[in-house]
Design a protein around this motif. Structure first.
Motif, PDB file in Angstrom:
ATOM      1  N   ARG A   1       8.925   7.905  -5.009  1.00 22.15           N
ATOM      2  CA  ARG A   1       7.893   6.907  -5.237  1.00 22.15           C
ATOM      3  C   ARG A   1       7.587   6.215  -3.927  1.00 22.15           C
ATOM      4  O   ARG A   1       8.113   5.154  -3.605  1.00 22.15           O
ATOM      5  CB  ARG A   1       8.373   5.890  -6.271  1.00 22.15           C
ATOM      6  CG  ARG A   1       8.714   6.522  -7.599  1.00 22.15           C
ATOM      7  CD  ARG A   1       7.532   7.183  -8.257  1.00 22.15           C
ATOM      8  NE  ARG A   1       6.517   6.191  -8.642  1.00 22.15           N
ATOM      9  CZ  ARG A   1       5.391   6.522  -9.240  1.00 22.15           C
ATOM     10  NH1 ARG A   1       5.110   7.787  -9.460  1.00 22.15           N
ATOM     11  NH2 ARG A   1       4.529   5.592  -9.561  1.00 22.15           N
TER      12      ARG A   1
ATOM     13  N   ARG B   1       2.876   2.170  -2.443  1.00 23.54           N
ATOM     14  CA  ARG B   1       1.621   2.166  -3.179  1.00 23.54           C
ATOM     15  C   ARG B   1       0.606   1.272  -2.493  1.00 23.54           C
ATOM     16  O   ARG B   1       0.919   0.382  -1.737  1.00 23.54           O
ATOM     17  CB  ARG B   1       1.848   1.635  -4.607  1.00 23.54           C
ATOM     18  CG  ARG B   1       2.643   2.604  -5.466  1.00 23.54           C
ATOM     19  CD  ARG B   1       3.205   1.859  -6.656  1.00 23.54           C
ATOM     20  NE  ARG B   1       3.599   2.791  -7.710  1.00 23.54           N
ATOM     21  CZ  ARG B   1       2.835   3.077  -8.739  1.00 23.54           C
ATOM     22  NH1 ARG B   1       1.656   2.556  -8.858  1.00 23.54           N
ATOM     23  NH2 ARG B   1       3.248   3.916  -9.659  1.00 23.54           N
ATOM     24  N   ASN B   2      -0.592   1.545  -2.811  1.00 20.84           N
ATOM     25  CA  ASN B   2      -1.688   0.689  -2.370  1.00 20.84           C
ATOM     26  C   ASN B   2      -1.659   0.454  -0.863  1.00 20.84           C
ATOM     27  O   ASN B   2      -1.876  -0.638  -0.380  1.00 20.84           O
ATOM     28  CB  ASN B   2      -1.637  -0.655  -3.091  1.00 20.84           C
ATOM     29  CG  ASN B   2      -1.734  -0.439  -4.587  1.00 20.84           C
ATOM     30  OD1 ASN B   2      -2.345   0.527  -5.051  1.00 20.84           O
ATOM     31  ND2 ASN B   2      -1.135  -1.338  -5.323  1.00 20.84           N
TER      32      ASN B   2
ATOM     33  N   LYS C   1      -4.224  12.214 -10.346  1.00 19.73           N
ATOM     34  CA  LYS C   1      -3.481  11.020 -10.712  1.00 19.73           C
ATOM     35  C   LYS C   1      -2.740  10.439  -9.507  1.00 19.73           C
ATOM     36  O   LYS C   1      -2.720   9.228  -9.291  1.00 19.73           O
ATOM     37  CB  LYS C   1      -2.495  11.366 -11.837  1.00 19.73           C
ATOM     38  CG  LYS C   1      -1.811  10.171 -12.456  1.00 19.73           C
ATOM     39  CD  LYS C   1      -0.883  10.649 -13.585  1.00 19.73           C
ATOM     40  CE  LYS C   1      -0.051   9.504 -14.135  1.00 19.73           C
ATOM     41  NZ  LYS C   1       0.923   9.986 -15.156  1.00 19.73           N
TER      42      LYS C   1
ATOM     43  N   ASP D   1      -3.515   6.904  -7.953  1.00 18.07           N
ATOM     44  CA  ASP D   1      -2.421   5.953  -8.080  1.00 18.07           C
ATOM     45  C   ASP D   1      -2.131   5.266  -6.755  1.00 18.07           C
ATOM     46  O   ASP D   1      -1.785   4.083  -6.701  1.00 18.07           O
ATOM     47  CB  ASP D   1      -1.178   6.700  -8.580  1.00 18.07           C
ATOM     48  CG  ASP D   1      -0.056   5.748  -8.950  1.00 18.07           C
ATOM     49  OD1 ASP D   1      -0.372   4.636  -9.417  1.00 18.07           O
ATOM     50  OD2 ASP D   1       1.117   6.118  -8.790  1.00 18.07           O
ATOM     51  N   ARG D   2      -2.262   6.018  -5.687  1.00 15.68           N
ATOM     52  CA  ARG D   2      -1.873   5.482  -4.386  1.00 15.68           C
ATOM     53  C   ARG D   2      -3.031   5.026  -3.523  1.00 15.68           C
ATOM     54  O   ARG D   2      -2.836   4.251  -2.582  1.00 15.68           O
ATOM     55  CB  ARG D   2      -1.047   6.535  -3.646  1.00 15.68           C
ATOM     56  CG  ARG D   2       0.374   6.598  -4.139  1.00 15.68           C
ATOM     57  CD  ARG D   2       1.021   7.909  -3.826  1.00 15.68           C
ATOM     58  NE  ARG D   2       2.372   7.984  -4.392  1.00 15.68           N
ATOM     59  CZ  ARG D   2       2.604   8.225  -5.673  1.00 15.68           C
ATOM     60  NH1 ARG D   2       1.599   8.409  -6.493  1.00 15.68           N
ATOM     61  NH2 ARG D   2       3.829   8.249  -6.130  1.00 15.68           N
TER      62      ARG D   2
ATOM     63  N   ARG E   1     -10.353   5.513  -6.945  1.00 14.36           N
ATOM     64  CA  ARG E   1     -10.456   5.206  -8.377  1.00 14.36           C
ATOM     65  C   ARG E   1     -11.913   5.079  -8.804  1.00 14.36           C
ATOM     66  O   ARG E   1     -12.218   4.899  -9.984  1.00 14.36           O
ATOM     67  CB  ARG E   1      -9.683   3.918  -8.680  1.00 14.36           C
ATOM     68  CG  ARG E   1      -8.176   4.107  -8.553  1.00 14.36           C
ATOM     69  CD  ARG E   1      -7.428   2.797  -8.612  1.00 14.36           C
ATOM     70  NE  ARG E   1      -6.020   2.974  -8.218  1.00 14.36           N
ATOM     71  CZ  ARG E   1      -5.195   1.983  -7.938  1.00 14.36           C
ATOM     72  NH1 ARG E   1      -5.626   0.733  -7.998  1.00 14.36           N
ATOM     73  NH2 ARG E   1      -3.962   2.235  -7.577  1.00 14.36           N
TER      74      ARG E   1
END
Length: 313
Positions: free
Chosen positions: A3, A6-7, A41, A45-46, A51
């Motif tokens: 994982r 993110r972002n 996805k 997601d990242r 999106r």
DNA sequence: ACGTGTTTACGTGCGC
DNA sequence: GCGCACGTAAACACGT
């Protein structure tokens, strides 16, 4: 599944091409293969940028998957219902971004590139190479025949014993962005691509290939008829619609010339044996590859592809 | 119908 | 300027 952060890029467009993004997604999962929907996805997601306008970039991404040889399509097994195939990275695409830029590659990955290289070498050298490959493969297959990991599906755990990190591994891509924001330096790319854990990748990406006995010590003999590709897959299944067969990595766009290239194979060496023996070796790539061997593990599959195209100019 | 995969075409930007 | 990598659009086929 790792994982990573993110972002990382808020709403800005990430400085990665679709190829890079796809490679990240594929490498981020232990199985080193993902269905298209999971690639979507992962990216969404990242990278919040993706999106929106999903129709647009997803079309582009699909285009890249099909168009670029660095991605290989892995059909689902009959007992793995669902839409679409799995996508994996071609084992030889490790040096695509050798200059460290994820925006623009040094050169587009082409399976044929290695074929051209080999075609330029002396024929005797090629024959010698084939014989060496055959010997190594036989020993490797014998060694792997009995203790391959028993995996029955795409979601099962995979041995990640190797410390190798693929150049596209999310750790290698995103982590660098964390360390040096905005920097595109990727100096370790070359050294990493030299030790590609192909065996691990094969067992993880195509576990069913092993489970179904497609690859075992008998297969090379039974496949000597020339109906099989260098991947040990029936040629007919290389064409679209071969999904009823065990999922085995295949070049996306097998060309007629590459098929006919089998005629250049020494008749005493089964087509299957022309594949990289190291790729199936249970030992580390370093130990499995002798100094005199012309191919690093990361190159071996490319060279095996070249076997298909020896006659191609 | 929708998702997936392939192919073609065109425009843009970059490196040589 | 040219070739190449890349992004995008679009059409089409196919499978679920």
């Amino acid at each position: 599944m790792p994982r990573p952060g993110r972002n990382t890029y808020s709403d800005q467009k990430p400085p990665y091409s679709y190829i890079s993004l796809t490679a990240m997604a594929i490498q981020s999962c232990p199985e080193k293969m993902l269905p298209l929907s999971e690639i979507y996805k992962f990216i969404m997601d990242r990278f919040p940028y993706y999106r929106e306008n999903t129709q647009r970039w997803q079309n582009s991404l699909r285009h890249n998957l099909s168009f670029n040889d660095c991605f290989i399509k892995i059909p689902r097994r009959p007992d793995q219902p669902g839409k679409g195939s799995f996508w994996a990275l071609h084992p030889s695409c490790g040096d695509m971004f050798e200059n460290g830029s994820f925006l623009r590659r040094r050169k587009r990955f082409k399976v044929l590139m290695a074929a051209e290289r080999l075609a330029q070498s002396k024929q005797s050298e090629a024959a010698h190479y084939l014989q060496q490959q055959a010997k190594l493969r036989l020993s490797a297959l014998a060694a792997t025949g009995t203790h391959l990991p028993q995996m029955s599906g795409y979601n099962l755990g995979v041995s990640q014993s190797s410390t190798f990190k693929h150049p596209f591994a999310i750790e290698n891509i995103i982590a660098r962005e964390y360390k040096v924001p905005g920097s595109l330096a990727f100096s370790t790319m070359q050294s990493m691509s030299a030790g590609y854990p192909l065996h691990n990748q094969l067992t993880s990406a195509w576990p069913h290939m092993y489970n179904t006995g497609v690859i075992d010590t008998v297969a090379p003999i039974s496949m000597a008829g020339g109906d099989y590709s260098a991947y040990g897959m029936p040629l007919k299944s290389l064409c679209h619609g071969g999904q009823t067969l065990p999922a085995i990595p295949v070049p996306i766009k097998p060309t007629p010339t590459s098929m006919s290239g089998f005629s250049a194979m020494p008749p005493h060496i089964p087509a299957f044996l022309s594949n990289s023996p190291q790729s199936l070796s249970p030992t580390s790539p370093q130990t499995a590859t002798s100094q005199s061997s012309p191919a690093t593990p990361s190159e071996s599959l490319t060279n095996s592809s070249s076997m298909q195209s020896v006659a191609v100019h």
